[in-house]
Design a protein around this motif. Structure first.
Motif, PDB file in Angstrom:
ATOM      1  N   SER A 172       0.836  -1.207   0.000  1.00  0.00           N
ATOM      2  CA  SER A 172       0.000   0.000   0.000  1.00  0.00           C
ATOM      3  C   SER A 172       0.867   1.252   0.000  1.00  0.00           C
ATOM      4  N   TYR A 173       1.917   1.250   0.810  1.00  0.00           N
ATOM      5  CA  TYR A 173       2.838   2.386   0.824  1.00  0.00           C
ATOM      6  C   TYR A 173       3.470   2.595  -0.545  1.00  0.00           C
ATOM      7  N   ALA A 174       3.890   1.497  -1.190  1.00  0.00           N
ATOM      8  CA  ALA A 174       4.522   1.595  -2.500  1.00  0.00           C
ATOM      9  C   ALA A 174       3.545   2.146  -3.539  1.00  0.00           C
ATOM     10  N   LEU A 175       2.298   1.709  -3.475  1.00  0.00           N
ATOM     11  CA  LEU A 175       1.294   2.199  -4.428  1.00  0.00           C
ATOM     12  C   LEU A 175       0.955   3.665  -4.164  1.00  0.00           C
ATOM     13  N   PHE A 176       0.885   4.058  -2.894  1.00  0.00           N
ATOM     14  CA  PHE A 176       0.682   5.471  -2.565  1.00  0.00           C
ATOM     15  C   PHE A 176       1.819   6.313  -3.161  1.00  0.00           C
ATOM     16  N   ALA A 177       3.042   5.828  -3.025  1.00  0.00           N
ATOM     17  CA  ALA A 177       4.193   6.564  -3.544  1.00  0.00           C
ATOM     18  C   ALA A 177       4.133   6.690  -5.056  1.00  0.00           C
ATOM     19  N   LEU A 178       3.764   5.615  -5.748  1.00  0.00           N
ATOM     20  CA  LEU A 178       3.641   5.658  -7.209  1.00  0.00           C
ATOM     21  C   LEU A 178       2.570   6.644  -7.636  1.00  0.00           C
ATOM     22  N   ARG A 179       1.414   6.585  -6.997  1.00  0.00           N
ATOM     23  CA  ARG A 179       0.313   7.504  -7.321  1.00  0.00           C
ATOM     24  C   ARG A 179       0.723   8.965  -7.139  1.00  0.00           C
ATOM     25  N   ASP A 180       1.373   9.267  -6.022  1.00  0.00           N
ATOM     26  CA  ASP A 180       1.722  10.657  -5.732  1.00  0.00           C
ATOM     27  C   ASP A 180       2.870  11.164  -6.599  1.00  0.00           C
ATOM     28  N   THR A 181       3.773  10.284  -6.988  1.00  0.00           N
ATOM     29  CA  THR A 181       4.840  10.690  -7.899  1.00  0.00           C
ATOM     30  C   THR A 181       4.259  11.099  -9.247  1.00  0.00           C
ATOM     31  N   MET A 182       3.246  10.385  -9.701  1.00  0.00           N
ATOM     32  CA  MET A 182       2.572  10.732 -10.960  1.00  0.00           C
ATOM     33  C   MET A 182       1.926  12.111 -10.855  1.00  0.00           C
TER      34      MET A 182
END
Length: 304
Positions: A172-182
């Motif tokens: 979940s943390y990794a997906l949050f990071a990917l979403r916010d980087t976009m």
């Protein structure tokens, strides 16, 4: 050639990053966050960055808080998006002061104020050294925004879930990071790159219009791509035993409501907020530098 006594409100991208430009003109961001041709100090620039960044965060945080709470509740099954949005707006309208003391508001304010201040300060410091701020702005700004958002999303996921609080999965943390980087990429890096193309044939927008359109549309458009990432990151917490087929079905069933909510939160947070942040920095820099130049010969010798 002697520079004009009345500086234009904006500086084009090529000139802004021309490290060999005449010292008299200064080197400023293409969107005009810093006034061209005016004396300034690093202290004034950083003061402006903090004041305007915090004020912009305070402006957008109420709306983003309501939307983020509604999105999280919608995916967890705690409440529908429309009902949660309605309840949030009523609560804010009834007692805005009390609303802004809630932990959910303070968390969102910390995210946006921290992001704006960090991006503003990095840009000012690098432009003060006549260096292109694009890469450090992306790297440092993204790190600040992603870190703050992961912290905020961890809190929201626990606060507005239908299960007992527990640690978030690493995925979940990794997906949050990917979403916010976009989102950060399309909010702080791409607009000044895309804007010059909108000013050319066949579109031929004026520079202010191209800046505004780029800042508003790019962060919104990327949400249509990041919605599955957002839904999956929350579902991993709320339903850890779900199969891939069940997760796919949840993404499909909640896609358009989440896409609407994600775009809606982006408009104040990174669209209008970005426009207000740039305008505020430009105007406050001009005001403070005029005051300093009027009362202190020392500041007339300093430049950004």
């Amino acid at each position: 050639m002697k520079p004009s006594s009345v500086p234009p409100p904006h500086v084009d991208l090529a000139h802004a990053f021309d490290l060999h430009a005449p010292e008299e003109t200064g080197v400023f961001e293409d969107v005009g966050a810093l006034p061209k041709g005016r004396h300034a100090t690093l202290m004034v620039g950083l003061t402006t960055d903090v004041v305007v960044g915090a004020a912009t965060g305070l402006l957008v945080a109420p709306f983003v808080t309501i939307i983020d709470k509604s999105l999280t509740s919608n995916v967890s099954g705690r409440g529908s998006l429309s009902a949660s949005l309605g309840d949030g707006l009523k609560t804010f309208a009834k007692n805005p002061v009390s609303f802004m003391t809630k932990p959910s508001f303070l968390a969102v304010f910390a995210v946006f104020a921290g992001t704006y201040i960090t991006n503003n300060a990095v840009e000012t410091v690098f432009l003060h050294q006549h260096l292109n701020p694009a890469t450090p702005k992306f790297l440092i700004g993204s790190s600040a925004n992603v870190g703050l958002n992961m912290w905020k999303d961890m809190l929201f996921t626990k606060w507005f879930a239908t299960v007992a609080p527990k640690p978030l999965p690493r995925a979940s943390y990794a997906l949050f990071a990917l979403r916010d980087t976009m989102t950060v990429s399309t909010s702080f890096v791409l607009p000044p790159i895309v804007s010059p193309y909108l000013q050319e044939e066949p579109i031929r927008m004026s520079k202010p219009t191209a800046d505004f359109v780029s800042q508003l549309t790019l962060p919104c458009a990327v949400q249509l791509v990041s919605v599955p990432v957002h839904v999956l990151s929350l579902d991993l917490y709320n339903n850890p035993q779900s199969t891939m087929a069940q997760r796919t079905q949840l993404i499909r069933s909640s896609y358009w409501s989440c896409a609407f909510g994600r775009v809606l939160r982006t408009i104040p947070g990174f669209g209008m907020g970005g426009v207000v942040n740039r305008w505020g920095r430009h105007e406050l820099n001009i005001y403070l530098n005029e005051k300093l130049n009027a009362f202190s010969p020392f500041f007339r010798k300093q430049k950004i």
